[in-house]
Design a protein around this motif. Structure first.
Motif, PDB file in Angstrom:
ATOM      1  N   LEU A 224     -13.054   7.745   6.919  1.00  0.00           N
ATOM      2  CA  LEU A 224     -13.837   6.613   7.417  1.00  0.00           C
ATOM      3  C   LEU A 224     -14.162   5.624   6.296  1.00  0.00           C
ATOM      4  O   LEU A 224     -14.122   4.404   6.489  1.00  0.00           O
ATOM      5  N   HIS A 225     -14.469   6.192   5.141  1.00  0.00           N
ATOM      6  CA  HIS A 225     -14.795   5.338   4.012  1.00  0.00           C
ATOM      7  C   HIS A 225     -13.566   4.528   3.570  1.00  0.00           C
ATOM      8  O   HIS A 225     -13.664   3.358   3.225  1.00  0.00           O
ATOM      9  N   GLN A 226     -12.434   5.157   3.630  1.00  0.00           N
ATOM     10  CA  GLN A 226     -11.171   4.493   3.295  1.00  0.00           C
ATOM     11  C   GLN A 226     -10.894   3.327   4.247  1.00  0.00           C
ATOM     12  O   GLN A 226     -10.502   2.239   3.820  1.00  0.00           O
ATOM     13  N   MET A 227     -11.101   3.571   5.523  1.00  0.00           N
ATOM     14  CA  MET A 227     -10.920   2.506   6.504  1.00  0.00           C
ATOM     15  C   MET A 227     -11.879   1.353   6.241  1.00  0.00           C
ATOM     16  O   MET A 227     -11.501   0.180   6.381  1.00  0.00           O
ATOM     17  N   GLU A 228     -13.081   1.712   5.845  1.00  0.00           N
ATOM     18  CA  GLU A 228     -14.095   0.699   5.543  1.00  0.00           C
ATOM     19  C   GLU A 228     -13.638  -0.200   4.391  1.00  0.00           C
ATOM     20  O   GLU A 228     -13.745  -1.426   4.476  1.00  0.00           O
ATOM     21  N   VAL A 229     -13.134   0.423   3.343  1.00  0.00           N
ATOM     22  CA  VAL A 229     -12.636  -0.347   2.197  1.00  0.00           C
ATOM     23  C   VAL A 229     -11.468  -1.216   2.611  1.00  0.00           C
ATOM     24  O   VAL A 229     -11.424  -2.421   2.293  1.00  0.00           O
ATOM     25  N   LEU A 230     -10.530  -0.657   3.335  1.00  0.00           N
ATOM     26  CA  LEU A 230      -9.359  -1.415   3.790  1.00  0.00           C
ATOM     27  C   LEU A 230      -9.785  -2.609   4.639  1.00  0.00           C
ATOM     28  O   LEU A 230      -9.267  -3.716   4.487  1.00  0.00           O
ATOM     29  N   MET A 231     -10.722  -2.384   5.522  1.00  0.00           N
ATOM     30  CA  MET A 231     -11.140  -3.462   6.418  1.00  0.00           C
ATOM     31  C   MET A 231     -12.015  -4.499   5.725  1.00  0.00           C
ATOM     32  O   MET A 231     -12.192  -5.603   6.262  1.00  0.00           O
ATOM     33  N   SER A 232     -12.534  -4.150   4.554  1.00  0.00           N
ATOM     34  CA  SER A 232     -13.303  -5.159   3.820  1.00  0.00           C
ATOM     35  C   SER A 232     -12.371  -6.137   3.082  1.00  0.00           C
ATOM     36  O   SER A 232     -12.807  -7.200   2.651  1.00  0.00           O
ATOM     37  N   HIS A 233     -11.110  -5.789   2.975  1.00  0.00           N
ATOM     38  CA  HIS A 233     -10.092  -6.687   2.408  1.00  0.00           C
ATOM     39  C   HIS A 233      -8.912  -6.704   3.377  1.00  0.00           C
ATOM     40  O   HIS A 233      -7.873  -6.096   3.113  1.00  0.00           O
ATOM     41  N   PRO A 234      -9.051  -7.387   4.490  1.00  0.00           N
ATOM     42  CA  PRO A 234      -8.000  -7.317   5.504  1.00  0.00           C
ATOM     43  C   PRO A 234      -6.617  -7.739   5.014  1.00  0.00           C
ATOM     44  O   PRO A 234      -5.615  -7.243   5.544  1.00  0.00           O
ATOM     45  N   TRP A 235      -6.558  -8.614   4.068  1.00  0.00           N
ATOM     46  CA  TRP A 235      -5.265  -9.060   3.533  1.00  0.00           C
ATOM     47  C   TRP A 235      -4.467  -7.934   2.893  1.00  0.00           C
ATOM     48  O   TRP A 235      -3.231  -7.986   2.827  1.00  0.00           O
ATOM     49  N   LEU A 236      -5.167  -6.902   2.440  1.00  0.00           N
ATOM     50  CA  LEU A 236      -4.484  -5.721   1.887  1.00  0.00           C
ATOM     51  C   LEU A 236      -3.501  -5.120   2.879  1.00  0.00           C
ATOM     52  O   LEU A 236      -2.463  -4.577   2.502  1.00  0.00           O
ATOM     53  N   LEU A 237      -3.872  -5.219   4.138  1.00  0.00           N
ATOM     54  CA  LEU A 237      -3.092  -4.605   5.205  1.00  0.00           C
ATOM     55  C   LEU A 237      -1.837  -5.378   5.530  1.00  0.00           C
ATOM     56  O   LEU A 237      -0.993  -4.925   6.286  1.00  0.00           O
ATOM     57  N   GLN A 238      -1.730  -6.570   4.965  1.00  0.00           N
ATOM     58  CA  GLN A 238      -0.585  -7.428   5.266  1.00  0.00           C
ATOM     59  C   GLN A 238       0.400  -7.518   4.116  1.00  0.00           C
ATOM     60  O   GLN A 238       1.393  -8.230   4.208  1.00  0.00           O
ATOM     61  N   ILE A 239       0.090  -6.839   3.024  1.00  0.00           N
ATOM     62  CA  ILE A 239       0.959  -6.905   1.851  1.00  0.00           C
ATOM     63  C   ILE A 239       2.314  -6.276   2.201  1.00  0.00           C
ATOM     64  O   ILE A 239       2.360  -5.162   2.687  1.00  0.00           O
ATOM     65  N   PRO A 240       3.392  -7.033   2.017  1.00  0.00           N
ATOM     66  CA  PRO A 240       4.697  -6.572   2.509  1.00  0.00           C
ATOM     67  C   PRO A 240       5.373  -5.510   1.659  1.00  0.00           C
ATOM     68  O   PRO A 240       6.411  -4.999   2.021  1.00  0.00           O
ATOM     69  N   ILE A 241       4.828  -5.201   0.526  1.00  0.00           N
ATOM     70  CA  ILE A 241       5.453  -4.169  -0.283  1.00  0.00           C
ATOM     71  C   ILE A 241       4.606  -2.918  -0.283  1.00  0.00           C
ATOM     72  O   ILE A 241       3.383  -2.979  -0.161  1.00  0.00           O
ATOM     73  N   ILE A 242       5.266  -1.840  -0.392  1.00  0.00           N
ATOM     74  CA  ILE A 242       4.589  -0.549  -0.489  1.00  0.00           C
ATOM     75  C   ILE A 242       5.104   0.148  -1.727  1.00  0.00           C
ATOM     76  O   ILE A 242       6.305   0.170  -1.959  1.00  0.00           O
ATOM     77  N   GLY A 243       4.201   0.661  -2.503  1.00  0.00           N
ATOM     78  CA  GLY A 243       4.589   1.549  -3.582  1.00  0.00           C
ATOM     79  C   GLY A 243       3.835   2.835  -3.384  1.00  0.00           C
ATOM     80  O   GLY A 243       2.887   2.891  -2.592  1.00  0.00           O
TER      81      GLY A 243
ATOM     82  N   PRO B 116     -14.082  -2.286  27.752  1.00  0.00           N
ATOM     83  CA  PRO B 116     -14.284  -2.865  26.418  1.00  0.00           C
ATOM     84  C   PRO B 116     -14.401  -1.759  25.387  1.00  0.00           C
ATOM     85  O   PRO B 116     -14.991  -0.718  25.654  1.00  0.00           O
ATOM     86  N   PRO B 117     -13.804  -1.974  24.209  1.00  0.00           N
ATOM     87  CA  PRO B 117     -13.874  -0.937  23.181  1.00  0.00           C
ATOM     88  C   PRO B 117     -15.314  -0.682  22.740  1.00  0.00           C
ATOM     89  O   PRO B 117     -16.096  -1.619  22.576  1.00  0.00           O
ATOM     90  N   ASP B 118     -15.589   0.558  22.545  1.00  0.00           N
ATOM     91  CA  ASP B 118     -16.901   1.033  22.146  1.00  0.00           C
ATOM     92  C   ASP B 118     -16.912   1.097  20.621  1.00  0.00           C
ATOM     93  O   ASP B 118     -16.371   2.027  20.035  1.00  0.00           O
ATOM     94  N   ILE B 119     -17.503   0.102  19.993  1.00  0.00           N
ATOM     95  CA  ILE B 119     -17.403  -0.033  18.532  1.00  0.00           C
ATOM     96  C   ILE B 119     -18.536   0.676  17.814  1.00  0.00           C
ATOM     97  O   ILE B 119     -19.692   0.517  18.176  1.00  0.00           O
ATOM     98  N   ASP B 120     -18.206   1.452  16.802  1.00  0.00           N
ATOM     99  CA  ASP B 120     -19.252   2.178  16.059  1.00  0.00           C
ATOM    100  C   ASP B 120     -19.683   1.421  14.798  1.00  0.00           C
ATOM    101  O   ASP B 120     -19.249   0.296  14.556  1.00  0.00           O
ATOM    102  N   GLU B 121     -20.494   2.080  14.013  1.00  0.00           N
ATOM    103  CA  GLU B 121     -21.062   1.413  12.829  1.00  0.00           C
ATOM    104  C   GLU B 121     -20.043   1.139  11.742  1.00  0.00           C
ATOM    105  O   GLU B 121     -20.302   0.394  10.803  1.00  0.00           O
ATOM    106  N   TYR B 122     -18.872   1.764  11.854  1.00  0.00           N
ATOM    107  CA  TYR B 122     -17.790   1.449  10.914  1.00  0.00           C
ATOM    108  C   TYR B 122     -16.910   0.316  11.430  1.00  0.00           C
ATOM    109  O   TYR B 122     -15.926  -0.033  10.797  1.00  0.00           O
ATOM    110  N   GLY B 123     -17.220  -0.195  12.614  1.00  0.00           N
ATOM    111  CA  GLY B 123     -16.362  -1.209  13.213  1.00  0.00           C
ATOM    112  C   GLY B 123     -15.146  -0.611  13.908  1.00  0.00           C
ATOM    113  O   GLY B 123     -14.180  -1.294  14.204  1.00  0.00           O
TER     114      GLY B 123
END
Lengths: 246, 246
Positions: free
Chosen positions: B110-129, B213-220
């Motif tokens: 959950l914490h990992q998702m939180e970090v990822l979602m705090s920088h949404p552009w990270l999720l769009q980076i086209p390269i993976i290492g 409707p999606p039931d959203i929690d405190e992590y979004g």
DNA sequence: GGTACACAGTGTGCGTCATAAACAGTGTGT
DNA sequence: ACACACTGTTTATGACGCACACTGTGTACC
């Protein structure tokens, strides 16, 4: 291009209009078609990868000029969305008599990874849309069919489809990326992990198990990928059994 | 830039050199640093998204010209790889006394998702290492620590870390993407699913459950994301119990 | 049958991008 | 004092997606 009576977003409307022939209009007969464009694009991407997939290169391959493509697609992003669905135009694994849900789901997942890995460039497309194209929904339907008889709620089935799909996508991407990585992960860890800073990880590294060459199966997948899939299937099974069905 | 005695690939070498100060060299003192570049880039991406993240825009923000950045990074792709690791420079969830492995892993995910979602552009980076930067390995170490005492094999622990991580990444991406989608998934299905062609899926649609409707929690996060995570944790639990430990 | 109109495809050009290469100034090593 | 390595700048290139105007084609309408 036909009208949009359902008031879908433009790209989705175009995804579905693919399946419907055009009625005659004024002006010259089109010498191009969206089908031809997507086929040429897939061919080019399969041969040279996503980096080579420019509008100019696709048009050149078809013997037209770049700007003609824009009569058929609104933008390159829209073309990429269309390509994602077009690449999924394959036979879809269907339930087989006597096969249980678990074997069906496994087969569904493995087949999906196979398709994804046959077009590695798909995994690098920078945009994501919901899987609502004709082919994507065919795959979803087949997956749902594998879960019939499990007694799960509709929303649960849909979540499971999402879970297994996203796993297939992640693992396909990981498998492809590892193929071009100059160093195996285990070797990185051995070189980089300092036991003083990363003690838990250092213990795993010290076991020597992370150095072993990946055991590749007939799908091109390693033991870790199979392991992860079985854990997911175990989790689903646990839920089904808790419902007292099957 | 220090030498590369471990003979790592250049980008990985640069990831780790971040942690080591430079010894004085000939020539003018650098007025830039890799840390400043990555900080400016993250700031720009957080404000305007990945599309705005050009070398020119980053340089401008720092008050330098574009080409100066290439004294510090080999290419834009290398910078993106560095940014991925830099964005993970956060507090890492560690095991807590009395907490079992399952609660620990859930918290880690959950914490990992939180970090990822705090920088949404990270999720769009086209390269993976591979996740081999200093921060990435800190996260991996913390995840492995959550699994201590489970009696699982080292390779199994590593696979589980991969599984849970990839789920966190997938779901973070899905959550972000849904936020900009003009139509909810359930509505697409209602409009597009023909019961004659997609009977299994049509049955789910007809239940009405996919419209809710999606039931959203405190992590979004929505119920489906939580459901999927629990299925994964169930699967891992099933394996641990089959080992007769815990 | 003639004309207006919508359409397909082309040509041209724009702004943006990543990055190669040459240049000028700076500070250390010999 | 001079050579050299280094930092940052300037200039330019090729590539990209796509806006817009143009030309020719075939239908719709009168």
């Amino acid at each position: 291009m036909s009208e949009n009576p359902l008031e879908l977003p433009p790209t989705v409307a175009r995804l579905w209009a693919l399946a419907e022939p055009e009625s005659p209009r004024r002006g010259p007969r089109p010498a191009l078609s969206l089908e031809a464009i997507t086929a040429a694009a897939i061919e080019l991407a399969d041969e040279e990868g996503l980096g080579a997939l420019s509008m100019a290169r696709i048009a050149e391959r078809l013997g037209f000029t770049t700007m003609s493509l824009y009569r058929y697609v609104a933008s390159k992003d829209e073309l990429l969305a269309l390509l994602m669905d077009a690449a999924a135009d394959t036979d879809v694994p269907r339930p087989v008599a006597g096969e249980d849900w678990r074997d069906g789901m496994r087969r569904w997942a493995l087949h999906q990874m196979e398709v994804l890995m046959s077009h590695p460039w798909l995994l690098q497309i920078p945009i994501i849309g919901p899987p609502v194209g004709p082919n994507a929904l065919r795959w979803v339907d087949a997956g749902v069919a594998m879960l019939s008889g499990t007694g799960l709620e509709p929303w649960e089935k849909m979540s499971i489809i999402g879970l297994v799909s996203s796993y297939a996508l992640s693992e396909a991407r990981l498998t492809i990326d590892q193929g071009s990585e100059p160093m195996p992960f285990g070797r990185y860890l051995r070189l980089l992990v300092d036991p003083k800073k990363l003690p838990a990880l250092a213990e795993l590294v010290a076991s020597g198990q992370l150095d072993e060459p990946p055991d590749i199966d007939e799908y091109g997948l390693d033991a870790s990928t199979r392991f992860g899939l079985e854990r997911i299937l175990d989790g689903i099974q646990s839920l089904i059994e808790s419902r007292g069905i099957q």
